[in-house]
Design an enzyme around this catalytic site. Sequence first.
Site, PDB file in Angstrom:
ATOM      1  CG  ASP A 270      -3.127  -4.611  -1.479  1.00 41.30           C
ATOM      2  OD1 ASP A 270      -4.144  -5.211  -1.087  1.00 41.30           O
ATOM      3  OD2 ASP A 270      -2.280  -4.135  -0.708  1.00 41.30           O
TER       4      ASP A 270
ATOM      5  CG  ASN B 117       7.379  -3.093   5.409  1.00 40.18           C
ATOM      6  OD1 ASN B 117       6.194  -2.813   5.569  1.00 40.18           O
ATOM      7  ND2 ASN B 117       7.854  -3.557   4.274  1.00 40.18           N
TER       8      ASN B 117
ATOM      9  CG  HIS C 282       3.436  -2.646   3.603  1.00 38.82           C
ATOM     10  ND1 HIS C 282       3.989  -3.851   3.216  1.00 38.82           N
ATOM     11  CD2 HIS C 282       2.285  -2.994   4.243  1.00 38.82           C
ATOM     12  CE1 HIS C 282       3.209  -4.846   3.586  1.00 38.82           C
ATOM     13  NE2 HIS C 282       2.166  -4.352   4.207  1.00 38.82           N
TER      14      HIS C 282
ATOM     15  CD  GLU D 225       6.365  -3.736   0.607  1.00 41.22           C
ATOM     16  OE1 GLU D 225       6.371  -3.243   1.753  1.00 41.22           O
ATOM     17  OE2 GLU D 225       6.243  -4.953   0.410  1.00 41.22           O
TER      18      GLU D 225
HETATM   19  C1  F6R Z   1      -3.681  -5.614   2.537  1.00 34.52           C
HETATM   20  C2  F6R Z   1      -2.714  -4.537   2.606  1.00 34.52           C
HETATM   21  C3  F6R Z   1      -1.559  -4.564   3.536  1.00 34.52           C
HETATM   22  C4  F6R Z   1      -1.924  -5.032   4.946  1.00 34.52           C
HETATM   23  C5  F6R Z   1      -0.675  -5.091   5.827  1.00 34.52           C
HETATM   24  C6  F6R Z   1      -0.993  -5.602   7.212  1.00 34.52           C
HETATM   25  O1  F6R Z   1      -4.676  -5.335   1.555  1.00 34.52           O
HETATM   26  O2  F6R Z   1      -2.843  -3.627   1.846  1.00 34.52           O
HETATM   27  O3  F6R Z   1      -0.994  -3.289   3.604  1.00 34.52           O
HETATM   28  O4  F6R Z   1      -2.871  -4.164   5.495  1.00 34.52           O
HETATM   29  O5  F6R Z   1       0.283  -5.909   5.235  1.00 34.52           O
HETATM   30  O6  F6R Z   1      -1.373  -6.951   7.132  1.00 34.52           O
HETATM   31  P1  F6R Z   1      -1.908  -7.729   8.423  1.00 34.52           P
HETATM   32  O7  F6R Z   1      -3.221  -7.123   8.762  1.00 34.52           O
HETATM   33  O8  F6R Z   1      -2.052  -9.152   7.950  1.00 34.52           O
HETATM   34  O9  F6R Z   1      -0.889  -7.540   9.494  1.00 34.52           O
END
Ligand code: F6R
Length: 238
Positions: free
Chosen positions: A67, A136, A138, A143
Site C-alpha cells: 500500500d 483494528n 486490518h 479496513e
Molecule cells: C503497512 C500495512 C499495514 C501495517 C499495520 C501494522 O504496509 O499494510 O497493514 O502492517 O498497520 O503497522 P505497524 O507495524 O506499524 O503496527
Amino acid sequence: MKKIVCANYEEMSAVAAYAVASQIRSKPNSVIGLATGSTPVGTYKKLVEMYKDGFVDFSKVTSFNLDEYYPIKHDNDQSYIYFMKDNLFNHVNISAAQINIPDGECSDPAKECADYDARLEKIGGTDLQILGIGNNGHIAFVEPAESLPLATSVVKLTEDTIEANSRFFKTADEVPREALSMGLKGIFSAKHILLLISGKGKAAIAKKLFDGTLSTSVPASLLNLHPNVTVIVTSDTQ
Ligand code: F6R
C-alpha cells in the site's frame, strides 16, 4: 495457520528475515510482497545485514508493496516509497525497475490500482508476502467493514488507523485520509504468507485470529482460509 512464538522482537525479525532470504536463495527471481509500518523494520535491517554478508542477492527479485498513502509525494518522509528506500531498497541490490509500489502521486488512482493488479496477476502473484496487522485487525489497508475489497483500490482509512499512524506525523491532521491498498485477492495470491505480530498492544487482536471464527470486522481473520500462513509472534503477544 502455523504459529511461531519468538522470545522478542529481535528474534521475530531474525526468523522472518531468514524465511525471506531462504525463499530468495531457493528461487532467485522470487516475487516478494512487502509491508511497511514499525513491525517489519527489524526484518529489513536483518535482510540488509544478510545482503552485506553475501547470504542473499536481490538482483533478480521483484517486489510488490501492499500500500501507499494517497495522495502523498514520493519525497515525503512518511510516504511508503520513502520508508522502503530508507529501510531496504537503498541498501540492497534490488533493481529499481523491479520495485512495485502504488504511486501516491498518480493522477488517476483507479487506473493506478487496476494496473497494479494487472502487473501482479501477470507475474503470477507473490511467492512470499510479509504482512503486519493493525490494532483494528486490518491487513494492508483492508479496513474492517461489512464487505471487503478484492481488488487493489482507493480506500478510506478508519479513525483507528489515522490515530495509530499519527505517531509518525506531527499531528493527526497530517495523516492522509486515503490510501491505495492491495485487496484480498492480491494478498491471497501469495504462495506463502508471513504475518508478523509484535508487542503487548497487539495481544488482543492476535487472540482474535485464533478464536476459530472469521469476520470482516477483523480482516486478518480471513487469513485462516489461506493454505499457507505462518504467524510469527513475540511472546508478549500471547
Ligand atoms: C503497512 C500495512 C499495514 C501495517 C499495520 C501494522 O504496509 O499494510 O497493514 O502492517 O498497520 O503497522 P505497524 O507495524 O506499524 O503496527
